[in-house]
Enzyme design. Structure first.
Site, PDB file in Angstrom:
ATOM      1  NE  ARG A 133      -5.867   9.186  14.522  1.00  0.00           N
ATOM      2  CZ  ARG A 133      -5.950   8.793  13.408  1.00  0.00           C
ATOM      3  NH1 ARG A 133      -4.839   9.016  12.427  1.00  0.00           N
ATOM      4  NH2 ARG A 133      -6.798   7.867  12.871  1.00  0.00           N
ATOM      5  CD  GLU A 136      -0.291  11.730  13.974  1.00  0.00           C
ATOM      6  OE1 GLU A 136      -0.454  12.523  13.099  1.00  0.00           O
ATOM      7  OE2 GLU A 136      -0.249  10.492  14.057  1.00  0.00           O
ATOM      8  NE  ARG A 168       0.414  14.431   4.020  1.00  0.00           N
ATOM      9  CZ  ARG A 168       0.572  13.399   3.703  1.00  0.00           C
ATOM     10  NH1 ARG A 168      -0.137  13.019   2.698  1.00  0.00           N
ATOM     11  NH2 ARG A 168       1.422  12.517   3.970  1.00  0.00           N
ATOM     12  CG  HIS A 169      -0.612  15.747   9.484  1.00  0.00           C
ATOM     13  ND1 HIS A 169       0.191  15.782   8.427  1.00  0.00           N
ATOM     14  CD2 HIS A 169      -0.934  14.353   9.514  1.00  0.00           C
ATOM     15  CE1 HIS A 169       0.755  14.553   7.938  1.00  0.00           C
ATOM     16  NE2 HIS A 169      -0.136  13.718   8.545  1.00  0.00           N
ATOM     17  CD  GLU A 226      -3.241   8.305   3.790  1.00  0.00           C
ATOM     18  OE1 GLU A 226      -4.449   7.847   4.389  1.00  0.00           O
ATOM     19  OE2 GLU A 226      -2.524   8.740   4.543  1.00  0.00           O
ATOM     20  CB  SER A 244      -5.450   4.074   6.288  1.00  0.00           C
ATOM     21  OG  SER A 244      -3.951   4.671   5.851  1.00  0.00           O
ATOM     22  NE  ARG A 301      -5.001  14.199   4.988  1.00  0.00           N
ATOM     23  CZ  ARG A 301      -4.037  13.596   5.492  1.00  0.00           C
ATOM     24  NH1 ARG A 301      -3.317  12.469   5.024  1.00  0.00           N
ATOM     25  NH2 ARG A 301      -3.377  13.711   6.561  1.00  0.00           N
TER      26      ARG A 301
END
Length: 617
Positions: A341, A343, A349-350, A492, A495, A543
């Site tokens: 990712r 991002e 947490r990323h 979370e 998903s 995670r």
């Protein structure tokens, strides 16, 4: 500037000095020719600083090499001394470690040493964690192997152990690998400094491989808990704190602490339980490509690359290919593999790369069938970890105390609308058709814990607008979707959803999400030849481990973390980027922009934040 030095005091001094030399040359008062003049002024000091830093680093390297050579020579001199027992200790030559013979010797695992071995002669191999000389006639060596430790005693004794051997032992550097042969004994009093409650009375010791005498940090320092620091502060003592960047820059050492070693053993168990559970449920293990032609999730957060002259990117998930596998009549599939990712998420947490645990399966009637798998798997996972990883979890708790996860034998399921209603009743204003923010997720987690007594639950029927293009809309309300998220301790982790398996609807949804249909044409075409209703989910391994163990940063559960600022374990890259990034923009408000950049990095690395005025004092 003192504030800056204080916050980064744990960083390598050589790196900081080079950066500060450049930073101190900046003209912080704006002028008409400010950017150009500043750039010219920094050229020579920067080059000079880099040369000085390189020279100092080279000097340190030479010192370490000299110390290592001196230690090796001292060891060699000892073994050549007039000692009839010299054959019982020495550094093993490299030629003897090149697989030139098979002796049939048996090494005993340190973790298996117990009272049943009393009076037996054993051979062990491990790291010399600590070496303590009591006198010229006695020394203690604590040997560590895979998280277990045993105390070894070297005592000079006529015809058995010489004083030269005791001296040789005290010259071995910490973290060196050693072979020790000795007799197991059981002391009367409990041993506090080792996990095994026996001692090894050393008869022979050989150094397999020496560590440098000077380590970037001590393992003992890196293994301390916040409780240790608080107690030391109360007692008026000052302990060395090893911050996260220093750890990650020297990850090979950081892994050796009991807590970190345990974290990755727990992580290994999660993957094992995941695969065993799904195989027992009739799933097929697949491996999908990580080089793909287009985005797999939509959006622009992809790592783009050149693939033999054609544009390509790293897969954001195995989503498209695991659905294609369902169309290939595998029925149920799962995968464990890297996910990328791009991002710019500077959070706890990323990550830009993580390990994905992905599942896809046919649906007979309802997407709740997928949630049933989630329910059974995670309850099995939590039960198994609590039962089989007690030692590892205890090791983690000693450094990072946490309460066991609260979960139900039958996982709680709430609709998104029910979750929104709970938030509104508690005074939190939430968009009923929007996504939940990190803060609202945590708040909902607190409310669920208070009302239902669980920290693990499923929230389903999410608004369609906040889900990927391949998510199936609800039959009774097109504003919602047949999707779900799963939460642990208010965050979370999953998903999941029923997927669109009809080609025309899939095309319409992809266009609405701004995806170039040409880049996913193979994926869409796979649904034109007959596709069963299906659904699945994806979860990040790091995670799951982070939240199960209530750790405060996902970098603790990633072996070699990759985030927006870290591609290799070298923080100096960060300071170089600061200079290169900010010099051309010096005409902009320098202080505030520079501070925000550094603050983002400090938050990312769990460093204490500082006041902006203090930073520029």
């Amino acid at each position: 500037m003192e504030g800056f030095l204080h916050c980064f005091s744990s960083l390598n001094t050589l790196k900081i000095q080079g950066f500060l030399h450049c930073f101190s040359s900046l003209n912080t008062s704006p002028s008409r020719n400010g950017p150009l003049r500043t750039h010219r002024r920094l050229q020579n000091p920067k080059q000079e600083s880099a040369k000085k830093e390189a020279a100092k680093a080279e000097k340190l390297k030479r010192q370490q090499e000299a110390a290592a050579a001196a230690a090796a020579k001292a060891a060699a001199d000892l073994s050549l001394a007039d000692d009839p027992l010299a054959a019982n200790y020495s550094d093993i030559s490299i030629t003897d470690l090149q697989s030139n013979s098979i002796t049939g010797r048996e090494w005993i695992a340190v973790g298996s040493l117990e009272e049943g071995f009393k009076d037996r002669t054993v051979l062990i191999r491990g790291r010399a964690q600590t070496i303590r000389a009591v006198s010229k006639n006695m020394a203690f060596v604590v040997v560590r192997e895979r998280g277990y430790t045993v105390q070894c005693v070297v005592t000079a004794s006529e015809g058995v152990v010489s004083r030269q051997m005791v001296k040789y032992v005290t010259g071995i550097s910490r973290e060196s690998f050693v072979d020790i042969e000795g007799v197991v004994s059981v002391p009367e009093n409990p041993i506090k400094g080792a996990s095994q409650q026996v001692e090894v009375q050393v008869r022979k010791i050989y150094c397999v491989n020496r560590s440098l005498p000077q380590l970037p940090f001590n393992i003992e320092d890196a293994a301390r808990s916040e409780t240790d620091f608080e107690k030391a502060e109360q007692d008026g003592e000052q302990l060395v704190r090893v911050n996260q960047d220093t750890r990650l820059n020297n990850r090979v050492l950081d892994m050796r602490t009991p807590a970190n070693n345990a974290i990755f053993r727990v992580s290994s168990q999660v993957k094992s339980i995941f695969s065993q559970f799904l195989l027992s449920e009739g799933f097929v293990w697949i491996d999908s490509p990580k080089l793909i032609a287009g985005s797999s999730e939509g959006g622009s957060a992809v790592f783009k690359l050149d693939y033999k002259g054609r544009p390509a990117c790293l897969a954001q998930s195995p989503q498209l290919h695991k659905q294609m596998a369902i169309c290939g009549d595998f029925g149920r599939v799962f995968e464990i593999g890297p996910v990328f990712r791009a991002e710019d998420s500077f959070t706890h947490r990323h990550l830009c790369e993580f390990t994905g645990l992905d599942v896809e399966m046919e649906i007979k009637e309802h997407y709740s069938e997928v949630m049933d798998i989630v329910d059974r798997f995670f309850v099995t996972l939590f039960d198994t970890l609590n039962e089989k990883c007690k030692k590892e979890l205890d090791a983690i708790r000693r450094q990072y105390p946490f309460e066991p996860l609260k979960y139900l034998s039958k996982t709680l399921r709430l609709t998104f609308e029910e979750g929104v209603q709970m938030l509104k009743e508690s005074g939190v204003d939430v968009d009923p058709l929007g996504d939940l923010s990190t803060e609202t997720e945590r708040k909902l987690g607190q409310l669920v814990l208070e009302k239902y007594g669980t920290e693990f639950y499923i929230l389903h029927r999410y608004p369609l607008a906040v889900r990927p293009f391949y998510t199936m809309p609800c039959f009774d309300n097109q504003a919602y979707s047949n999707s779900f998220d799963v939460f642990i301790r208010g965050e979370e982790i999953i998903s999941g959803a029923q997927r669109v398996h009809e080609a025309e609807l899939l095309t319409t949804r992809a266009r609405a999400c701004g995806i170039d249909i040409k880049t996913i044409s193979t994926y869409i075409d796979s649904f034109r030849y007959g596709a069963p209703p299906h659904g699945g989910f994806g979860v990040g391994l790091e995670r799951v481990v982070m939240l199960f163990c209530a750790l405060n940063n996902i970098r603790k559960t990633s072996l070699f973390p990759r985030d927006p600022l870290r591609l290799a374990p070298e923080l100096l890259i960060f300071f170089t980027n600061i200079i290169l990034h900010w010099i051309p923009q010096f005409s902009l408000p320098f202080h505030s922009r520079f501070f925000e950049f550094v603050k983002a990095h400090m938050q990312l690395c769990s460093l204490p934040l500082i006041n902006q005025n203090l930073f520029f004092s």
